[in-house]
Motif scaffolding. Structure first.
Motif, PDB file in Angstrom:
ATOM      1  N   MET A   1       0.847  -1.180   0.000  1.00 41.72           N
ATOM      2  CA  MET A   1       0.000   0.000   0.000  1.00 41.72           C
ATOM      3  C   MET A   1       0.887   1.236   0.000  1.00 41.72           C
ATOM      4  O   MET A   1       1.933   1.259   0.629  1.00 41.72           O
ATOM      5  CB  MET A   1      -0.869  -0.025   1.276  1.00 41.72           C
ATOM      6  N   ARG A   2       0.445   2.243  -0.740  1.00 42.35           N
ATOM      7  CA  ARG A   2       1.182   3.500  -0.733  1.00 42.35           C
ATOM      8  C   ARG A   2       0.202   4.646  -0.879  1.00 42.35           C
ATOM      9  O   ARG A   2      -0.931   4.456  -1.319  1.00 42.35           O
ATOM     10  CB  ARG A   2       2.203   3.534  -1.853  1.00 42.35           C
ATOM     11  N   LYS A   3       0.643   5.837  -0.534  1.00 41.46           N
ATOM     12  CA  LYS A   3      -0.212   7.018  -0.625  1.00 41.46           C
ATOM     13  C   LYS A   3      -0.246   7.520  -2.065  1.00 41.46           C
ATOM     14  O   LYS A   3       0.747   7.463  -2.776  1.00 41.46           O
ATOM     15  CB  LYS A   3       0.294   8.125   0.280  1.00 41.46           C
ATOM     16  N   HIS A   4      -1.420   8.037  -2.451  1.00 42.34           N
ATOM     17  CA  HIS A   4      -1.537   8.648  -3.773  1.00 42.34           C
ATOM     18  C   HIS A   4      -1.100  10.088  -3.702  1.00 42.34           C
ATOM     19  O   HIS A   4      -1.398  10.808  -2.756  1.00 42.34           O
ATOM     20  CB  HIS A   4      -2.998   8.591  -4.252  1.00 42.34           C
ATOM     21  N   MET A   5      -0.372  10.522  -4.681  1.00 44.85           N
ATOM     22  CA  MET A   5       0.071  11.924  -4.751  1.00 44.85           C
ATOM     23  C   MET A   5      -1.022  12.744  -5.420  1.00 44.85           C
ATOM     24  O   MET A   5      -1.494  12.404  -6.470  1.00 44.85           O
ATOM     25  CB  MET A   5       1.367  12.053  -5.540  1.00 44.85           C
TER      26      MET A   5
END
Length: 70
Positions: free
Chosen positions: A65-69
């Protein structure tokens, strides 16, 4: 939870009217959300062939999981 609590009849099918279907589901479907979750868990155990008291563990290393820019 025992397996005899739920029944899975794979041969049953009847194409009826909407009114007939509504009456059927009103009297045969589980009433509470807990009963619906228990029925769903039982059907998943049948479909994926695992024991109710010993479900498979989820492999959490596969997902990321990663944050959306913005």
């Amino acid at each position: 939870m025992e397996k005899s609590q739920f029944k899975l009849d794979r041969t049953a099918f009847h194409a009826g009217t909407h009114e007939e279907t509504e009456k059927y589901y009103a009297k045969t479907q589980p009433e509470t959300s807990i009963e619906r979750l228990m029925a769903a868990n039982y059907l998943n155990s049948i479909a994926f062939q695992f024991e109710l008291n010993n479900p498979p563990k989820m492999d959490r290393t596969v997902f990321s999981m990663r944050k959306h820019m913005l």
